[in-house]
Design a protein around this motif. Structure first.
Motif, PDB file in Angstrom:
ATOM      1  N   ALA A 114       0.872  -1.172   0.000  1.00 29.74           N
ATOM      2  CA  ALA A 114       0.000   0.000   0.000  1.00 29.74           C
ATOM      3  C   ALA A 114       0.909   1.222   0.000  1.00 29.74           C
ATOM      4  CB  ALA A 114      -0.861  -0.014   1.256  1.00 29.74           C
ATOM      5  N   CYS A 115       0.588   2.217  -0.816  1.00 30.06           N
ATOM      6  CA  CYS A 115       1.476   3.384  -0.958  1.00 30.06           C
ATOM      7  C   CYS A 115       0.675   4.668  -1.002  1.00 30.06           C
ATOM      8  CB  CYS A 115       2.233   3.337  -2.289  1.00 30.06           C
ATOM      9  SG  CYS A 115       3.215   1.881  -2.553  1.00 30.06           S
ATOM     10  N   GLY A 116       1.348   5.760  -0.669  1.00 28.37           N
ATOM     11  CA  GLY A 116       0.804   7.080  -0.927  1.00 28.37           C
ATOM     12  C   GLY A 116       1.209   7.506  -2.333  1.00 28.37           C
ATOM     13  N   THR A 193      10.126   5.420   3.371  1.00 27.93           N
ATOM     14  CA  THR A 193      10.242   6.119   4.653  1.00 27.93           C
ATOM     15  C   THR A 193       9.985   5.085   5.753  1.00 27.93           C
ATOM     16  OG1 THR A 193       7.891   6.661   4.690  1.00 27.93           O
ATOM     17  CG2 THR A 193       9.347   8.312   3.749  1.00 27.93           C
ATOM     18  N   TYR A 198       2.573   9.283   8.777  1.00 30.31           N
ATOM     19  CA  TYR A 198       2.605   9.677   7.376  1.00 30.31           C
ATOM     20  C   TYR A 198       3.489  10.912   7.261  1.00 30.31           C
ATOM     21  CZ  TYR A 198      -1.200   6.346   6.935  1.00 30.31           C
ATOM     22  OH  TYR A 198      -1.934   5.194   6.969  1.00 30.31           O
ATOM     23  N   GLU A 199       3.794  11.302   6.040  1.00 26.37           N
ATOM     24  CA  GLU A 199       4.770  12.363   5.815  1.00 26.37           C
ATOM     25  C   GLU A 199       4.122  13.736   5.987  1.00 26.37           C
ATOM     26  OE1 GLU A 199       3.989   9.875   3.624  1.00 26.37           O
ATOM     27  OE2 GLU A 199       5.560   8.645   4.543  1.00 26.37           O
ATOM     28  N   VAL A 215       5.122   6.623  -2.164  1.00 27.20           N
ATOM     29  CA  VAL A 215       5.822   6.619  -0.876  1.00 27.20           C
ATOM     30  C   VAL A 215       5.242   5.522  -0.008  1.00 27.20           C
ATOM     31  CG1 VAL A 215       4.330   8.425   0.139  1.00 27.20           C
ATOM     32  CG2 VAL A 215       6.621   8.075   1.056  1.00 27.20           C
ATOM     33  N   GLY A 216       6.134   4.816   0.696  1.00 25.78           N
ATOM     34  CA  GLY A 216       5.656   3.722   1.537  1.00 25.78           C
ATOM     35  C   GLY A 216       6.674   3.354   2.598  1.00 25.78           C
ATOM     36  N   MET A 217       6.232   2.470   3.502  1.00 25.00           N
ATOM     37  CA  MET A 217       7.013   2.158   4.706  1.00 25.00           C
ATOM     38  C   MET A 217       7.565   0.736   4.694  1.00 25.00           C
ATOM     39  SD  MET A 217       4.375   3.824   7.445  1.00 25.00           S
ATOM     40  CE  MET A 217       3.510   5.366   7.101  1.00 25.00           C
ATOM     41  N   THR A 240      -3.216   3.838  -2.174  1.00 20.77           N
ATOM     42  CA  THR A 240      -4.385   3.783  -1.278  1.00 20.77           C
ATOM     43  C   THR A 240      -4.850   5.178  -0.881  1.00 20.77           C
ATOM     44  OG1 THR A 240      -2.872   3.550   0.572  1.00 20.77           O
ATOM     45  CG2 THR A 240      -3.868   1.525  -0.278  1.00 20.77           C
ATOM     46  N   ASN A 241      -3.965   6.157  -1.075  1.00 27.50           N
ATOM     47  CA  ASN A 241      -4.303   7.555  -0.737  1.00 27.50           C
ATOM     48  C   ASN A 241      -3.331   8.437  -1.505  1.00 27.50           C
ATOM     49  OD1 ASN A 241      -2.410   6.253   1.457  1.00 27.50           O
ATOM     50  ND2 ASN A 241      -1.881   8.413   1.352  1.00 27.50           N
ATOM     51  N   ALA A 243      -0.613  11.264  -1.372  1.00 28.19           N
ATOM     52  CA  ALA A 243       0.322  11.576  -0.291  1.00 28.19           C
ATOM     53  C   ALA A 243      -0.024  12.929   0.340  1.00 28.19           C
ATOM     54  CB  ALA A 243       1.750  11.567  -0.835  1.00 28.19           C
ATOM     55  N   LEU A 251      -4.707  12.030   6.356  1.00 28.48           N
ATOM     56  CA  LEU A 251      -4.543  10.626   5.963  1.00 28.48           C
ATOM     57  C   LEU A 251      -4.871   9.727   7.147  1.00 28.48           C
ATOM     58  CD1 LEU A 251      -1.170  10.805   4.019  1.00 28.48           C
ATOM     59  CD2 LEU A 251      -3.488  11.333   3.263  1.00 28.48           C
ATOM     60  N   VAL A 256      -6.479   3.614   4.020  1.00 23.42           N
ATOM     61  CA  VAL A 256      -5.511   2.728   3.365  1.00 23.42           C
ATOM     62  C   VAL A 256      -6.114   1.329   3.236  1.00 23.42           C
ATOM     63  CG1 VAL A 256      -3.262   1.601   3.680  1.00 23.42           C
ATOM     64  CG2 VAL A 256      -3.494   4.065   4.085  1.00 23.42           C
TER      65      VAL A 256
HETATM   66  N1  HPA Z   1       2.823   7.330   3.155  1.00 21.03           N
HETATM   67  C1  HPA Z   1       3.598   6.290   3.565  1.00 21.03           C
HETATM   68  N2  HPA Z   1       3.175   5.033   3.544  1.00 21.03           N
HETATM   69  C2  HPA Z   1       1.925   4.785   3.093  1.00 21.03           C
HETATM   70  C3  HPA Z   1       1.073   5.819   2.656  1.00 21.03           C
HETATM   71  C4  HPA Z   1       1.554   7.161   2.692  1.00 21.03           C
HETATM   72  O1  HPA Z   1       0.868   8.127   2.321  1.00 21.03           O
HETATM   73  N3  HPA Z   1      -0.095   5.243   2.286  1.00 21.03           N
HETATM   74  C5  HPA Z   1       0.050   3.901   2.472  1.00 21.03           C
HETATM   75  N4  HPA Z   1       1.274   3.617   2.961  1.00 21.03           N
END
Ligand code: HPA
Length: 278
Positions: A114-116, A193, A198-199, A215-217, A240-241, A243, A251, A256
């Motif tokens: 899952a990422c921003g 990150t 979130y950032e 961006v993701g963790m 999923t969203n 950023a 967020l 997510v």
């Molecule tokens: N930032 C970092 N990790 C994420 C995000 C995000 O916006 N959405 C899902 N994982």
């Protein structure tokens, strides 16, 4: 730091649980995407806690077990939930199962996250094929590995090439799978990150300037470990969203997980089509 013996003990324990089953590909399923493991035929479940030295996954949407079985005609080992730095684990602990899988003969890795969405051409729900990643966090996974006398199994090269973190042929295969299933698939660079927060919008602007699209963790330590083991890797991000700062909305973790659920049918078709060709 783990010793080679610890990796071997874990691999022996995992293989014992799997009996004669010999998976070829490791599937790492990210936040809210673990449902794919439920689609594996004749599953063998191995909770991470049953493997010596392995840590368990505490993040929401991460079940914390291996699921081995047949998926699209391939023998796979899925990780229903992964380990993250933000749970308090070291880079090596988060990537540990990748090398354990490699020691039982797995040499392919498909990972999902899952990422921003940092790239403003993206929208929520987009599926993005990772073309590369940026990791500016420290310490690195492999710091301290080189030259350790215990470790003579391919980990004896200090400087190694990362020109193809994500395998070129697998990327072509993923695009082909997407076309065949009529699923739009974008491309982008994953920026890592540690989280768990979130950032900030300023961080996202900086990440965009540096060339990040997603961006993701997670993901990067797994990819690094896989490449260090000589495994070929393909990675998918689900937006999923958007950023921080892209849209004027806070967020949340709920969003997510909700978007991961919404994307489930497309995500499943894409991963199935790709796994078939691995
Ligand atoms: N930032 C970092 N990790 C994420 C995000 C995000 O916006 N959405 C899902 N994982």
């Amino acid at each position: 730091m783990y010793t080679l013996q610890m990796y071997q003990e874990s691999a022996a324990a995992l293989q014992a649980k799997l009996g004669g089953f010999a998976p070829e590909a490791l599937l790492i399923l990210g936040s809210g995407l673990g449902f794919l493991a439920e689609e594996i035929a004749e599953p063998i479940y191995v909770p991470y806690g049953e493997i010596p030295h392995m840590r368990t996954s505490n993040a929401p949407g991460h079940a914390g077990r291996f699921v081995a079985g047949t998926f699209e005609g391939k023998k796979v080992l899925a990780m229903q939930g992964r380990l993250h730095l933000y749970e308090g684990y070291s880079p090596e602990q988060t990537a540990y199962p990748v090398r354990v899988a490699n020691l039982i003969g797995v040499n392919k890795l498909l990972l999902t996250c899952a990422c921003g969405g940092v790239n403003t051409d993206y929208k929520v729900g987009d599926l993005i094929l990772m073309t590369d990643y940026i990791n500016f966090t420290h310490p690195g996974l492999l710091v301290g590995y080189a030259g350790q006398p215990f470790d003579l199994t391919g980990f004896d090269v200090r400087f190694f090439d990362m020109g193809e973190a994500f395998d070129r042929a697998y990327r072509a295969l993923a695009h082909q799978a997407a076309r065949e299933a009529a699923i739009p698939l974008g491309e982008g660079i994953y920026f890592y990150t540690t989280g768990p927060q979130y950032e900030t919008p300023a961080e996202i602007r900086a990440i965009r300037t540096l060339g990040g699209d997603l961006v993701g963790m997670s993901a990067v330590h797994e990819v690094l470990m896989a490449r260090r083991c000589g495994m070929r890797v393909v990675g998918f991000g689900l937006v999923t969203n958007m950023a921080a700062g892209v849209l004027d909305a806070p967020l949340t973790e709920e969003e997510v997980l909700r978007e991961a659920k919404n994307a489930a049918p497309r995500f499943s078709a894409l991963v199935r089509g790709t796994v078939r060709g691995l």
